[in-house]
Design a protein around this motif. Structure first.
Motif, mmCIF file in Angstrom:
data_model
loop_
_atom_site.group_PDB
_atom_site.id
_atom_site.type_symbol
_atom_site.label_atom_id
_atom_site.label_comp_id
_atom_site.label_asym_id
_atom_site.label_seq_id
_atom_site.Cartn_x
_atom_site.Cartn_y
_atom_site.Cartn_z
ATOM 1 N N PHE A 13 1.069 -1.572 -0.079
ATOM 2 C CA PHE A 13 0.077 -0.125 -0.213
ATOM 3 C C PHE A 13 1.091 1.776 0.108
ATOM 4 O O PHE A 13 2.158 1.073 0.531
ATOM 5 C CB PHE A 13 -1.208 -0.138 1.314
ATOM 6 N N PRO A 14 0.226 1.708 -0.663
ATOM 7 C CA PRO A 14 1.227 3.431 -0.502
ATOM 8 C C PRO A 14 1.211 4.067 0.720
ATOM 9 O O PRO A 14 0.020 4.204 1.348
ATOM 10 C CB PRO A 14 0.030 4.639 -1.157
ATOM 11 N N ALA A 15 1.739 4.550 1.401
ATOM 12 C CA ALA A 15 1.939 5.294 3.684
ATOM 13 C C ALA A 15 1.399 3.827 3.897
ATOM 14 O O ALA A 15 0.760 4.003 4.803
ATOM 15 C CB ALA A 15 0.961 6.164 3.826
ATOM 16 N N SER A 16 2.087 3.118 3.626
ATOM 17 C CA SER A 16 1.577 1.781 4.017
ATOM 18 C C SER A 16 1.665 1.822 6.174
ATOM 19 O O SER A 16 0.945 1.181 6.417
ATOM 20 C CB SER A 16 2.816 0.411 3.904
ATOM 21 N N PRO A 17 2.630 2.352 6.862
ATOM 22 C CA PRO A 17 2.642 2.496 7.920
ATOM 23 C C PRO A 17 0.987 3.064 8.582
ATOM 24 O O PRO A 17 0.394 2.532 9.618
ATOM 25 C CB PRO A 17 3.564 3.416 8.175
ATOM 26 N N PHE A 18 0.926 4.358 7.908
ATOM 27 C CA PHE A 18 -0.526 4.644 8.158
ATOM 28 C C PHE A 18 -1.570 3.022 7.623
ATOM 29 O O PHE A 18 -2.852 3.364 9.578
ATOM 30 C CB PHE A 18 -0.943 5.522 7.213
ATOM 31 N N TRP A 19 -1.616 2.860 7.278
ATOM 32 C CA TRP A 19 -2.534 1.202 7.075
ATOM 33 C C TRP A 19 -2.523 0.485 7.683
ATOM 34 O O TRP A 19 -3.496 -0.285 8.811
ATOM 35 C CB TRP A 19 -3.044 0.967 5.761
ATOM 36 N N SER A 20 -1.172 0.261 8.939
ATOM 37 C CA SER A 20 -0.921 -0.526 9.568
ATOM 38 C C SER A 20 -1.675 -0.541 10.830
ATOM 39 O O SER A 20 -2.464 -1.394 11.551
ATOM 40 C CB SER A 20 0.276 -1.340 9.355
ATOM 41 N N VAL A 21 -1.021 0.576 11.244
ATOM 42 C CA VAL A 21 -1.810 1.600 12.840
ATOM 43 C C VAL A 21 -3.141 1.494 12.355
ATOM 44 O O VAL A 21 -3.542 0.626 13.245
ATOM 45 C CB VAL A 21 -0.608 2.659 12.620
ATOM 46 N N MET A 22 -3.738 1.532 11.488
ATOM 47 C CA MET A 22 -5.187 1.918 11.654
ATOM 48 C C MET A 22 -6.217 0.093 11.671
ATOM 49 O O MET A 22 -6.304 -0.415 12.303
ATOM 50 C CB MET A 22 -6.240 2.269 10.294
ATOM 51 N N PHE A 23 -5.310 -1.167 11.039
ATOM 52 C CA PHE A 23 -5.119 -2.606 11.242
ATOM 53 C C PHE A 23 -5.782 -2.720 12.382
ATOM 54 O O PHE A 23 -6.780 -3.173 12.698
ATOM 55 C CB PHE A 23 -4.971 -2.975 9.940
ATOM 56 N N PHE A 24 -4.717 -2.834 13.035
ATOM 57 C CA PHE A 24 -4.226 -3.376 14.047
ATOM 58 C C PHE A 24 -4.777 -2.696 15.154
ATOM 59 O O PHE A 24 -5.148 -2.760 16.369
ATOM 60 C CB PHE A 24 -2.516 -3.517 14.565
ATOM 61 N N LEU A 25 -5.399 -1.292 15.746
ATOM 62 C CA LEU A 25 -5.444 -0.676 16.353
ATOM 63 C C LEU A 25 -7.617 -0.987 16.024
ATOM 64 O O LEU A 25 -8.393 -1.259 17.445
ATOM 65 C CB LEU A 25 -6.004 1.069 16.118
ATOM 66 N N MET A 26 -8.035 -1.354 14.939
ATOM 67 C CA MET A 26 -9.225 -1.864 14.190
ATOM 68 C C MET A 26 -9.065 -3.725 15.569
ATOM 69 O O MET A 26 -9.980 -3.694 16.118
ATOM 70 C CB MET A 26 -9.630 -2.071 13.846
ATOM 71 N N LEU A 27 -7.874 -3.762 15.422
ATOM 72 C CA LEU A 27 -8.038 -5.189 15.809
ATOM 73 C C LEU A 27 -8.367 -5.308 17.484
ATOM 74 O O LEU A 27 -8.561 -5.821 18.026
ATOM 75 C CB LEU A 27 -6.599 -6.256 14.923
ATOM 76 N N ILE A 28 -7.471 -4.293 18.008
ATOM 77 C CA ILE A 28 -7.128 -4.007 19.202
ATOM 78 C C ILE A 28 -8.548 -3.651 19.716
ATOM 79 O O ILE A 28 -9.338 -3.879 21.005
ATOM 80 C CB ILE A 28 -6.015 -2.740 19.645
#
Length: 727
Positions: A452-467
């Motif tokens: 993904f472009p801006a992959s850290p942003f999407w990763s933060v969002m994804f794992f915050l969602m899982l939490i």
């Protein structure tokens, strides 16, 4: 008592006077028989305890708003399984065709049983222990079994939240740490880590950097301190959310329930803009109708419905017990059930849009690697240049051109084709690679996000969602433990919650060893499935066949102000028990047919390998099932043979005058005993006849009451809104 009352006037008469219960209650002040000469229990009156019981229902915490309650139920039922279990089952069991059995079973099993748990919690206003003690004391073990299962599930579920916390904090860097294989120095030469090179960067990061996993469950390997710290953070979050009860956990739900939907919608929009996303969605919903005839598909759909709604855990009952008595729980059941279903479909769209993109990336990589092999064979004259179609350009090779070239080579070199080691590189093959659970979240999805472009942003969002998804479910799971224990044993909420979290963290250290992932798999597969199925069957039987479906429907009519749909009457009484019995039988057969085992990561091979559990692990596995089910027969035996009190010999009276008069006004003569004793005429004969002779204070014959076998006698005079917690 007034001097001119009927009873006072007749006390001076030597003849026996027959007075109806309705008449007596209509003219006299309310009486608490524990304090009067009519105390038939022989127990001393504890003024402080009695006052506490009277005020308990009025002082019970309540949701600040209906929205807060609905969000809490959604947050509890919508969990990690919606994101990583449902999409896998949908793909595995026929794509769009899987939605048909799932919807059918949601309607005939999920919705009725979910409504049943909501209704008993709201009606009786207690946790799972108090609810089932009230309905049928001999089946009071249901509540204790639910608490044990909640404890087992909470132990490993919070470990998954800990994993998500670890990945969340690792996401704040660019490039993401799992995007490339690490370089290690071998003397003066820098080489790629062998384990990573033979697998993939995301797989290596998961198994080696995050879990530092051992080769089998028998190799403990000591504690993984990174994951131990993350587990401590996870239990701290749960404890803080639970410490003040629903006032604090309800506010947490505003964020933890709504934020995942924001993330899923963002991921869906972003996913649909990715190349190949449509391929994934089309593959997902292409129905394979023949799968609908497979009994295994229906079994897995029923199991998913069962766990998706959180039935049997006690969390649904706990949340519902904080509702107002006239809350429309029938509407709540339908709303939450279908929001849960549509969330699963939304998550499936997101997952397969992203996996479609990943499949295209991997397919292109496969084409490039195999094109290089073909060029090598052409340069060494293993293959003739005449086999290559003239329009093929190796510098801009498309998947279509490669497939055409592949078919020609396979036809001409039919006898020696396998020796060439060429792959077909079909997109369908990549899309058919089933991934679920941790494999989906921590390997497949993380790999897709690296592109993904801006992959850290999407990763933060994804794992915050899982939490957040995990926390929502954990709050409900912990409520399934704390609410019934606090209601029943009157312990301090803060002390018990903190103690429970600390104890769970200490026990949970088994999951953060290097072999901890294998224990998570064991608990996930065996600690809840069979015990919870038995629990829900007994819940259904207790309400529909022991308490009585007609009686329960009548009480719901009085509570809600309208009669629930007749559909629920037939599903509770016939359809759901039969379906659940079939599911339990299928689950037992499945346990017998499939040998218990787990997928181990072998470091030397850089691959997964299926291993059987050793003898000691099998002993733990069997102990989990037995321990979770043990309260059911144990409580039944203890109360059947009167080894412990179920409260059936206590006739306690606690009511308020105005509310009692309202109920008495509608009673007929034949209904008085049923109202007073909460008993239907068709059940065990009432120990008190409809009309009783009043013998006067000078009589030597005390009021005698035969001990009743049913614990509902213990709360005979209690109103629907204030049942006792201990029977």
């Amino acid at each position: 008592m007034p001097k001119n009352s009927k009873v006072t006037q007749r006390e001076h008469s030597s003849e026996h006077v027959t007075e109806s219960v309705a008449d007596l209650l209509a003219h006299e002040e309310p009486v608490d028989y524990k304090r009067s000469v009519l105390n038939v229990t022989g127990e001393t009156w504890d003024k402080q305890k009695d006052g506490d019981e009277e005020l308990d229902a009025e002082n019970r915490p309540a949701w600040n708003s209906k929205l807060q309650y609905i969000l809490a139920q959604i947050g509890y039922s919508v969990g990690l399984g919606n994101v990583w279990r449902f999409p896998y089952l949908c793909q595995k069991n026929g794509g769009g065709a899987y939605l048909v059995p799932y919807l059918v079973l949601l309607v005939i099993i999920g919705l009725p049983l979910f409504f049943l748990e909501l209704a008993v919690g709201q009606r009786i206003r207690r946790g799972s222990i108090g609810v089932w003690n009230y309905i049928c004391p001999r089946l009071g073990g249901i509540g204790y079994a639910s608490c044990l299962v909640c404890f087992f599930v909470g132990l490993y579920y919070n470990v998954i939240i800990g994993w998500s916390i670890f990945y969340f904090f690792k996401s704040f860097q660019y490039p993401l740490p799992w995007s490339e294989c690490p370089i290690v120095k071998n003397g003066s030469v820098a080489v790629v880590e062998t384990e990573c090179e033979r697998s993939s960067a995301t797989t290596y990061f998961w198994y080696r950097e995050a879990l530092d996993i051992s080769n089998s469950i028998s190799e403990s390997g000591g504690l993984n301190w990174k994951m131990t710290l993350c587990l401590l953070v996870a239990w701290s979050l749960v404890g803080l959310a639970m410490i003040k009860g629903i006032q604090s956990s309800g506010k947490v739900m505003y964020f933890s329930s709504l934020f995942p939907y924001v993330v899923l919608v963002c991921f869906l929009v972003r996913g649909l803009l990715l190349r190949g996303a449509v391929d994934g969605i089309m593959h997902m919903f292409t129905p394979k109708l023949d799968k609908m005839l497979d009994p295994q598909v229906w079994r897995e759909a029923a199991t998913q419905v069962f766990f998706a709604l959180g039935l049997g855990f006690g969390g649904v009952i706990a949340f519902s017990s904080y509702n107002k008595q006239d809350n429309n729980c029938q509407f709540d059941a339908t709303l939450v059930s279908f929001i849960n279903f549509f969330t699963s479909v939304l998550a499936t769209l997101v997952v397969f849009a992203v996996l479609g993109f990943k499949a295209n990336i991997m397919n292109e990589k496969c084409v490039v690697e195999n094109a290089e092999k073909i060029l090598g064979y052409l340069n060494t004259n293993v293959l003739s240049h005449d086999l290559i179609p003239p329009h093929v350009n190796f510098s801009h090779l498309t998947a279509k051109d490669y497939h055409e070239m592949y078919r020609v080579i396979m036809t001409v070199k039919e006898g020696h084709f396998k020796e060439l080691g060429l792959d077909a590189c079909l997109l369908e093959d990549e899309l058919d690679k089933s991934v679920q659970g941790t494999g989906l979240a921590f390997i497949a999805f993380t790999e897709a996000m690296t592109h993904f472009p801006a992959s850290p942003f999407w990763s933060v969002m994804f794992f915050l969602m899982l939490i957040n998804l995990g926390l929502g479910s954990m709050i409900g799971t912990m409520s399934g433990i704390t609410t019934p224990i606090i209601d029943t044993f009157k312990v301090r909420k803060e002390v018990f919650t903190v103690g429970c979290c600390i104890f769970a963290f200490v026990v949970g250290l088994i999951f953060v060893q290097r072999s901890g992932n294998y224990f998570v798999t064991m608990f996930d597969d065996y600690s809840a499935t069979l015990p919870l199925t038995v629990v829900v069957i007994l819940e259904n039987i207790a309400v529909a066949w022991i308490y009585g479906t007609k009686k329960f429907m009548q009480e719901l009519t009085e509570m809600l102000g309208f009669r629930p749909y007749q559909f629920y009457y037939y599903t509770w009484k016939y359809v759901s028990p039969i379906c659940m019995a079939v599911l339990m039988t299928a689950s037992i057969i499945q346990l017998g047919v499939s040998p218990p085992g787990y997928s181990a990561w072998i470091r030397e091979e850089a691959a997964e390998k299926f291993l059987f559990y050793p003898t000691w692990a099998m002993a733990i596995l069997i102990s989990l099932i037995i321990l979770a089910s043990l309260p059911l027969p144990l409580v039944f035996i203890l109360r059947q043979f009167h080894l412990v009190s179920d409260g059936s010999n206590a006739l306690s009276v606690t009511y308020k005058k105005g509310r009692m008069m309202k109920d008495i006004s509608n009673l007929e003569d034949n209904d008085e005993t049923r109202f007073i004793l909460s008993k239907v005429p068709s059940e065990t004969p009432s120990p008190m006849p409809t009309h009783r002779s009043y013998l006067g204070p000078g009589s030597n014959s005390p009021m005698e009451m035969s001990s009743a076998p049913n614990g509902r006698y213990g709360s005979g005079y209690l109103l629907a809104s204030t049942p006792e917690s201990e029977l």
